[in-house]
Design an enzyme around this catalytic site. Structure first.
Site, mmCIF file in Angstrom:
data_model
loop_
_atom_site.group_PDB
_atom_site.id
_atom_site.type_symbol
_atom_site.label_atom_id
_atom_site.label_comp_id
_atom_site.label_asym_id
_atom_site.label_seq_id
_atom_site.Cartn_x
_atom_site.Cartn_y
_atom_site.Cartn_z
ATOM 1 N N GLN A 190 14.831 45.633 91.979
ATOM 2 C CA GLN A 190 13.660 46.551 91.808
ATOM 3 C C GLN A 190 13.979 47.902 91.690
ATOM 4 O O GLN A 190 13.182 48.667 90.703
ATOM 5 C CB GLN A 190 12.582 46.146 93.003
ATOM 6 C CG GLN A 190 11.901 44.869 93.015
ATOM 7 C CD GLN A 190 10.642 44.735 93.960
ATOM 8 O OE1 GLN A 190 10.731 45.673 94.862
ATOM 9 N NE2 GLN A 190 10.144 43.742 94.060
ATOM 10 N N GLU A 334 14.394 34.987 97.343
ATOM 11 C CA GLU A 334 12.801 34.752 98.027
ATOM 12 C C GLU A 334 12.633 32.991 98.256
ATOM 13 O O GLU A 334 11.902 32.885 98.833
ATOM 14 C CB GLU A 334 11.955 35.118 96.860
ATOM 15 C CG GLU A 334 12.161 34.232 95.645
ATOM 16 C CD GLU A 334 11.578 35.045 94.356
ATOM 17 O OE1 GLU A 334 10.755 34.824 93.806
ATOM 18 O OE2 GLU A 334 12.095 36.161 94.205
ATOM 19 N N ARG A 365 14.152 38.527 107.210
ATOM 20 C CA ARG A 365 14.102 37.248 107.106
ATOM 21 C C ARG A 365 15.437 36.329 107.699
ATOM 22 O O ARG A 365 15.154 35.235 108.386
ATOM 23 C CB ARG A 365 14.110 36.806 105.602
ATOM 24 C CG ARG A 365 12.487 37.271 105.141
ATOM 25 C CD ARG A 365 12.243 36.891 103.613
ATOM 26 N NE ARG A 365 11.277 37.144 103.204
ATOM 27 C CZ ARG A 365 10.566 37.225 102.108
ATOM 28 N NH1 ARG A 365 11.347 37.081 100.850
ATOM 29 N NH2 ARG A 365 9.193 37.707 101.952
ATOM 30 N N LYS A 431 -0.660 37.593 100.489
ATOM 31 C CA LYS A 431 0.232 38.543 99.890
ATOM 32 C C LYS A 431 0.653 38.100 98.344
ATOM 33 O O LYS A 431 0.379 38.953 97.572
ATOM 34 C CB LYS A 431 1.354 38.829 100.564
ATOM 35 C CG LYS A 431 2.391 39.844 99.790
ATOM 36 C CD LYS A 431 3.439 40.188 100.909
ATOM 37 C CE LYS A 431 4.799 40.838 99.989
ATOM 38 N NZ LYS A 431 4.312 42.019 99.807
#
Length: 445
Positions: A190, A334, A365, A431
């Site tokens: 990003q 992800e 995570r 979310k």
């Protein structure tokens, strides 16, 4: 904008018992046909491009979730007009975006949305006036240092009190000179996408060079480049470099694809229950990371095929076998929580690597998955950049979400095969999914 659950690091304490959601166990093979909401990644990129367009734009089939609402709130704070307009689906209005001169002063709440905390600062640097950024507690721990330093090198004035993290204030002057900049994007793709999306509006455009370990999430970079070219921006790329020429952005209509990453738990339901789940409108060509589910779940024992009229849908059929997998998930990190959940129910061990960057996502995570699967009786070992999962019989118990939407859905997947699993704070799934519990119940019904 509505404000749902905030996000905490992996050391968060458990929520009160009344917030636990009993994950339904699959009493029979799951058979369902579902329509997924729009992609968060596409929606928030489309909103940024529409805000920078030389003409008004309609974003069709946008996702309505906390992350997209935070992006809409950020654009409105900068002076962009955003209005709901009727669409083909009365439940999901399209968004009409009216560009305007970007300005401050403004206060922007990024929540814990990576796209907002990273994509909006370059816009704010183009604004005239001060723009202050802050968000959830976890957002202050997530990496934006490389982006902050890159923006400074390109001419932005940023006051972060030396933290290179939120909160911070961008003192916009109405322009950014742009040019060449070098950064390390190994922490998040990003950083690159953020500069590319606004780069055409920089006086000299932007030429980004990456130096460091490999950049993760390549499909998201491909998505950014493809969407920029679709609105008339000249983009060239090479190995570890990207260049956007200065010029206008011309977006009149942008259509959002279904969120394929959010298909993961639903396709997993078919694999785990020996059932069959069809996702409507699976694009034939897409840059979404979720498209890798077809190959990953086939390797794990499912049968995946095109279906529906003109082969526009995708179906996964569970065969009764769930195999472990060895996979480098760097480009599709992800998907890790769902892959890990299925791996915990497999007939052989799994080794998932290339995902060190997940330690700085909504939560750590890697640590969270190991902790929660082991809490239910599993045998999961943390690696510096991944997980080794050795399947063992699991038992019921509380599966903590750490206010991370993908952790919550992975707990739901395990609950299909393990009676008595309760997911803490299932509401955090908002979310990126408006009503995961409701859609999950419909699928199981």
């Amino acid at each position: 904008m509505p404000d749902s659950a905030s996000t905490q690091p992996a050391t968060t304490t458990a929520a009160p018992a009344e917030e636990h959601w009993p994950a339904p166990a699959a009493q029979q093979p799951v058979r369902a046909r579902i329509s997924l909401p729009g992609s968060k990644s596409v929606t928030n990129r489309a909103l940024v491009l529409a805000a920078l367009s030389a003409t008004p734009c309609v974003v069709r089939r946008p996702l309505v979730s906390r992350d997209s609402e935070l992006m809409v709130g950020a654009l409105r704070a900068l002076g962009i007009g955003v209005a709901e307009v009727p669409s083909e689906d009365p439940a999901v209005p399209d968004l009409s975006i009216t560009p305007a001169a970007l300005g401050g002063p403004a206060d922007i709440n990024v929540g814990n949305a990576g796209t907002v905390m990273r994509f909006v600062p370059p816009l704010a640097a183009l604004a005239a006036g001060d723009v202050h950024f802050d968000g959830d507690p976890r957002a202050r721990e997530r990496p934006i240092d490389e982006l902050v330093n890159a923006l400074r090198a390109l001419g932005a004035d940023i006051d972060d009190s030396g933290r290179e993290a939120l909160p911070l204030t961008i003192r916009g002057t109405g322009a950014v000179h742009g040019g060449e900049v070098t950064l390390d994007a190994s922490g998040s793709s990003q950083f690159v996408s953020a500069l590319l999306l606004s780069g055409a509006r920089f006086t000299q455009g932007v030429h980004i060079r990456h130096e460091g370990p490999p950049v993760p999430s390549q499909p998201h970079l491909d998505m950014t480049v493809e969407m920029l070219r679709a609105v008339g921006v000249t983009v060239t790329t090479g190995e570890n470099w990207w260049k956007v020429e200065p010029g206008p952005i011309s977006a009149s209509e942008l259509t959002v694809e279904p969120d394929l990453s959010n298909a993961a738990p639903f396709l997993a339901a078919a694999l785990v229950s020996k059932g069959e789940v069809t996702v409507q409108g699976w694009p034939e060509h897409t840059t979404q990371a979720g498209d890798a589910l077809r190959e990953l779940f086939t390797r794990m024992g499912g049968e995946v095929f095109r279906s529906g009229a003109d082969d526009t849908d995708l179906t996964l059929r569970g065969t009764g076998a769930i195999h472990g997998i060895t996979a480098d998930l760097r480009d599709v990190g992800e998907l890790t929580p769902t892959i890990a959940a299925v791996a915990a129910l497999a007939d052989s061990p799994s080794r998932l690597t290339g995902i060190a960057h997940l330690r700085r996502h909504e939560t750590d995570r890697i640590a969270a998955l190991a902790t929660e699967i082991n809490r239910l009786g599993g045998d999961v070992e943390e690696l510096p950049d991944g997980l080794v999962i050795r399947p063992r019989p699991l038992h019921g118990g509380v599966f903590h979400s750490y206010d991370d939407h993908r952790m919550a859905t992975s707990g739901a997947v395990i609950g299909l095969a393990v009676p008595g699993v309760e997911v803490e704070n299932i509401a955090t799934t908002r979310k990126t999914l408006p009503d995961f519990p409701g859609l999950w119940s419909e699928v199981l019904a």
